[in-house]
Design a protein around this motif. Structure first.
Motif, short mmCIF file in Angstrom:
data_model
loop_
_atom_site.label_atom_id
_atom_site.label_comp_id
_atom_site.label_asym_id
_atom_site.label_seq_id
_atom_site.Cartn_x
_atom_site.Cartn_y
_atom_site.Cartn_z
N GLU A 73 0.81 -1.22 0.00
CA GLU A 73 0.00 0.00 0.00
C GLU A 73 0.84 1.26 0.00
O GLU A 73 0.48 2.27 -0.61
CB GLU A 73 -0.93 0.00 1.22
N THR A 74 1.98 1.22 0.67
CA THR A 74 2.82 2.41 0.81
C THR A 74 3.66 2.67 -0.42
O THR A 74 3.78 3.82 -0.89
CB THR A 74 3.74 2.29 2.05
N TYR A 75 4.26 1.61 -0.98
CA TYR A 75 5.23 1.79 -2.06
C TYR A 75 4.73 1.31 -3.42
O TYR A 75 5.46 1.38 -4.41
CB TYR A 75 6.54 1.09 -1.69
N LYS A 76 3.50 0.79 -3.45
CA LYS A 76 2.87 0.37 -4.72
C LYS A 76 3.71 -0.67 -5.46
O LYS A 76 3.85 -0.63 -6.68
CB LYS A 76 2.63 1.59 -5.63
N THR A 77 4.25 -1.60 -4.72
CA THR A 77 5.00 -2.70 -5.32
C THR A 77 4.28 -4.01 -5.02
O THR A 77 3.44 -4.09 -4.12
CB THR A 77 6.43 -2.78 -4.77
N GLU A 78 4.63 -5.05 -5.77
CA GLU A 78 4.08 -6.37 -5.50
C GLU A 78 4.77 -6.99 -4.29
O GLU A 78 5.96 -6.77 -4.06
CB GLU A 78 4.25 -7.28 -6.71
N THR A 79 4.03 -7.79 -3.54
CA THR A 79 4.61 -8.50 -2.40
C THR A 79 4.10 -9.93 -2.39
O THR A 79 3.06 -10.25 -2.95
CB THR A 79 4.25 -7.83 -1.06
N ALA A 80 4.87 -10.79 -1.74
CA ALA A 80 4.46 -12.17 -1.53
C ALA A 80 5.07 -12.62 -0.21
O ALA A 80 6.07 -12.06 0.25
CB ALA A 80 4.96 -13.07 -2.67
N ILE A 81 4.45 -13.60 0.42
CA ILE A 81 4.97 -14.10 1.69
C ILE A 81 5.18 -15.61 1.61
O ILE A 81 4.49 -16.32 0.87
CB ILE A 81 4.05 -13.75 2.87
N ILE A 82 6.15 -16.07 2.39
CA ILE A 82 6.39 -17.51 2.55
C ILE A 82 6.50 -17.76 4.05
O ILE A 82 7.38 -17.21 4.71
CB ILE A 82 7.68 -17.96 1.85
N VAL A 83 5.59 -18.57 4.57
CA VAL A 83 5.63 -18.90 6.00
C VAL A 83 6.55 -20.10 6.17
O VAL A 83 6.31 -21.18 5.62
CB VAL A 83 4.22 -19.22 6.52
N ALA A 84 7.62 -19.90 6.93
CA ALA A 84 8.60 -20.97 7.13
C ALA A 84 9.31 -20.77 8.47
O ALA A 84 9.76 -19.67 8.78
CB ALA A 84 9.63 -20.98 6.00
#
Length: 325
Positions: A113-124
């Protein structure tokens, strides 16, 4: 009369011999002074080149230079979170890896929301060992990973003698501080080599540079990261890969709030955000750096083992622990 003449002659000979020695010592002193002046000039130039000039010129295009995506471990707080935000500020998409899905989602949402970039998460949970890595490989498959930031780390609850540290904590220190960075590099490096560009940042610690009593296993694990990074850089620099050993000094984070000495932000103890802003600017410029100009001066000052320990031997107890990054 003969005795007086002999003494006078002897005195003149001794004086002549001493003059030779004095001239030799003066030459040695002049050479030493010249060497120190050259060394100080080079250090001052490097300080400007790394920490000040990059802030005066336009920011490097990290996406074009390295790739579209960055992977950051240990990213839900502290240096890792601040570093991920700084990369996102420069247009890089971020993949966050950690063990708390809730915290990862919150950080990912904030960055998107702040930087208008794509994000993804990996729970590990990296403490689980080898079983977690196949899932990480699968998620990263096909993505253009341009930057890897290995920030995850395990620290003692408080400094203590080696024999008082539990065996479980020692195994976790070895597995996380050493194993994670090693395997994560092994996962992403082939793709970087194939594209002939990429950057890897292994977050070590300034305590890797000197023996650190009562933090023996921790400082040794950080020394591994430092040597691992520098060795890899020599192996892969010719293939277009930049590998950096980042060795911060004290930084104001949740870890340092327990110490009365480090409980306030200052020039010497910057916030994680200030530190990350400086550290990212050194990417591509120095393969081994503290990431922050005042930390570089501190590290230069603590050039001997006894000086290092005298500056870090804070009064520590279980309730008031010393925390190193």
């Amino acid at each position: 009369m003969a005795a007086v003449d002999s003494f006078s002659l002897l005195y003149r000979e001794i004086g002549r011999s001493c003059n030779y020695y004095l001239e030799a010592l003066a030459l040695v002193g002049a050479l030493y002074t010249a060497r120190k002046c050259v060394s100080l000039s080079c250090d001052f130039y490097n300080l400007l080149r790394l920490h000040f000039i990059p802030r005066l010129v336009s920011r490097a295009d990290l996406v074009n230079q390295y790739g579209r995506w960055a992977v950051v471990t240990g990213c839900t707080s502290g240096i890792g979170k601040a570093y991920a935000e700084e990369l996102a500020r420069r247009g890089v998409n971020i993949i966050l890896i950690g063990r708390s899905a809730e915290k990862l989602e919150a950080v990912a949402k904030h960055i998107a929301e702040t930087y208008k970039t794509e994000t993804a998460i990996i729970v590990a949970d990296f403490s689980k060992g080898r079983e977690i890595y196949p899932a990480i490989k699968e998620v990263l498959r096909g993505k253009e990973i341009g930057i890897l930031v290995n920030n995850i780390g395990v620290f003692y609850d408080y400094p203590d003698y080696f024999t008082n540290v539990s065996e479980n904590l020692l195994w976790e220190t070895i597995n996380v501080n050493i194993g994670v960075a090693t395997i994560m590099v092994h996962i992403v490096l082939p793709g970087m080599v194939e594209r002939k560009k990429g950057a890897i940042v292994n977050v070590s610690s300034s305590c890797c540079c000197h023996p650190t009593p009562q933090l023996s296993a921790y400082s040794a694990s950080k020394a591994y990261l430092d040597h691992f990074s520098r060795s890899l850089h020599y192996e892969y620099a010719s293939k277009g890969i930049f590998i950096q050993s980042l060795i911060p000094h004290f930084i104001y984070t949740n870890r340092t709030k327990f110490s009365s000495t480090l409980s306030k932000q200052s020039w010497l103890v910057p916030s994680a955000e200030v530190y990350a802003h400086h550290a990212v600017s050194t990417l591509g410029l120095s393969k081994r750096t503290t990431g922050y100009w005042l930390h570089s001066l501190q590290l230069a000052r603590t050039s001997t083992d006894w000086t290092w320990w005298s500056t870090t031997a804070w009064r520590t107890t279980e309730k008031n622990p010393l925390q190193l990054m």
